[in-house]
Design an enzyme around this catalytic site. Structure first.
Site: not given
Length: 577
Positions: A190, A246-249
């Protein structure tokens, strides 16, 4: 005689020793500045099996700590004063030893997500005392592009970013109302607000997506450290600091990561842990005793031993988040057990009071969020069974966007009733009559949960609450109602309007209704704009109107223009061009 000689010798030796101490001891007290020499000791990230030409970014930080920006910061704050007592006071201003006297009662933290519809400080001045009266004792401030970054990072800040003076006022307001202020700065996933800029394209994990930072790019850690240092300088007194993660795409998709994974048995977990642990170590150096928080989703598939071997548990605590109304309490318990086994000393929880029930939600479904908190209350009640991990607090998240590039969720004033219900539910353990009575007393309202309505509200921003409710319920439906008129459907179709072909008599049956509706909404929206201007910056009003109002108002306005034009044609033949 022998004894007397012996006594004289002993006394003489003692006198000589005493004189030596006096002569060689420094005059007065001096303060020895510790530079955190044990910072890199004890728990270290396991050594990486890299090729000779590859460098482990964590190991690099260990070998060359003197190149970290923190040293420059310490010189700026510690070395420059001329007198030693000034050195002592300056260091203590930024790096006080934080004793482990963390609150025994879990904190109730309200999350302010500033990556969309950030409120003006004048509104925070009104809302902070309300949050305190509702039972909150902390604020999680997710800055994103609202922080007044300086120097090379100035490109990151919004044109409406808070000023340094604004931040000081926010801190003062929080302190005045006994609200623990915790900054949040994303350091891995993010990071869209950073990586959207061409200047930082090279630091993306996936070249075409701005979501996640490439942890192995040479300049990535320097960027993160610069961001954290600037924010920490404005929050020297903070006891906790949230670093997101969070959410380390797309992690593992860059060429750097692929090479690293190939050399390290594809250990994606360690690739993630290396970066966040390095950040943890840097923050511990920046301010001794600071307690870090991370969202927990990236940990959920990792084994306790891999987390433990990273040493992250010495620097940070996981914040377990779940926002659904039917969340799996047993699964949350499994996460807690895992993190306890990994050696974390405490855990945080994260519920949601808004912004988690639909990516473009405009009206907060209170029942959804109440159920979420009732489930979390079960988890909180179960905490005594975990012997070596402490429940530190719960954050009631209020997401303003799902991510930097998506639309706005519910505006903060719209969600205040939901927040009040959720805070009182946590206070009383359920939303019983007593909790409901407290909400009604504090907000000055009557609650009808089955209708998702609060009548007679009088909290700061309640005018926006009422007007959004009217827009949400009536704007689109009022326009559609006009379009269902018998004569509208029969004589004012898109074909009639395109060819300027209609009987003025038929149009006369609804023209006054269209013009009246247009005038009513025009007057209403001018008032709405004034109320929004008191709380939000111009870009928020522009975006919210574009997403929720303009389509219907433009349609209505076009109706007025077309019907007046065609009436004046007195029923002439249709245009054939």
């Amino acid at each position: 005689m022998y004894n007397q000689k012996l006594m004289r010798i002993i006394i003489g030796v003692l006198v000589i020793v005493a004189m030596g101490k006096f002569i060689f001891s420094p005059r007065g007290k001096t303060h020895q500045i510790t530079q955190g020499s044990n910072f890199w000791a004890d728990k270290r990230v396991p050594q990486l099996n890299l090729d000779e030409n590859q460098k482990d970014p964590v190991k690099k930080e260990v070998v060359q700590p003197e190149k970290e920006p923190v040293v420059q910061l310490e010189k700026e704050l510690v070395v420059q004063p001329e007198k030693e007592n000034m050195i002592q006071s300056s260091q203590e201003e930024f790096e006080p030893d934080i004793s482990d006297n963390t609150p025994t009662d879990p904190l109730k933290i309200v999350h302010l997500d500033l990556k969309g519809a950030p409120p003006k400080v004048t509104y925070l001045k009104e809302i902070f005392p309300l949050l305190s009266s509702l039972g909150a004792n902390g604020i999680l401030l997710e800055y994103e592009d609202m922080f007044p970054y300086e120097g090379e990072l100035a490109i990151l800040k919004s044109s409406f970013a808070y000023s340094p003076e604004d931040i000081e006022e926010i801190k003062s307001l929080a302190k005045q109302h006994n609200l623990e202020l915790i900054p949040l700065v994303q350091v891995f996933g993010h990071m869209e607000f950073v990586l959207k800029h061409e200047k930082y394209f090279r630091l993306r994990e996936v070249k075409t997506f701005p979501n996640s930072l490439n942890p192995l790019a040479p300049e990535s850690m320097g960027l993160v450290q610069d961001m954290l240092t600037q924010v920490m300088k404005k929050h020297r007194e903070s006891r906790w600091f949230h670093i997101g993660a969070d959410e380390v795409r797309g992690l593992g998709e860059s060429e750097d990561s692929k090479r690293w994974l190939e050399a390290n048995n594809g250990d994606m977990g360690r690739l993630f842990l290396n970066h966040v642990t390095a950040v943890g170590k840097f923050m511990s150096k920046l301010k001794r005793g600071i307690k870090l928080i991370l969202w927990d989703d990236m940990f959920r598939k990792l084994s306790p031993i891999s987390i433990q071997e990273s040493g992250l548990q010495d620097y940070a605590s996981p914040m377990i988040w779940e926002y659904s109304q039917n969340m799996n309490v047993k699964e949350i318990g499994n996460y807690i057990s895992k993190y306890e086994e990994a050696g974390f000393k405490c855990v945080w929880f994260a519920s949601a009071f808004k912004g988690a029930s639909g990516i473009d939600q405009t009206w907060t479904p209170i029942d959804h969020h109440l159920k979420n908190h009732l489930q979390w209350q079960k988890v909180i009640t179960s905490m005594p069974q975990y012997k070596s991990v402490r429940f530190q607090g719960i954050v009631l998240t209020g997401w303003q966007r799902y991510e930097h590039h998506t639309v706005l969720c519910e505006l903060l004033p719209v969600a205040i009733p939901s927040l009040a219900v959720c805070l009182q539910t946590l206070k009383y353990g359920s939303f019983d009559d007593k909790a409901q009575g407290e909400v009604q007393r504090i907000l000055g309202c009557e609650i009808e949960l089955t209708k998702n309505e609060f009548k007679g509200v009088s909290f700061p921003g309640s005018d926006v609450y009422e007007m959004v409710k009217k827009i949400n319920e009536n704007l689109e439906s009022s326009v559609k109602k006009i379009m269902q008129n018998y004569h509208f459907r029969g004589s004012f179709s898109s074909y009639h309007r395109k060819h300027n072909f209609a009987n003025p008599r038929n149009l006369g049956f609804f023209v006054d209704d269209v013009k009246k509706l247009m005038n009513e909404w025009d007057t209403f929206l001018r008032t709405f704009q004034q109320s929004m201007d008191a709380i939000f910056y111009p870009d928020t009003l522009e975006e919210w109107l574009e997403e929720n109002v303009n389509e219907h108002i433009e349609r209505l306005n076009e109706m007025v223009i077309d019907v007046e034009r065609i009436i004046k044609l007195n029923g002439q033949p249709k245009d054939v061009a």
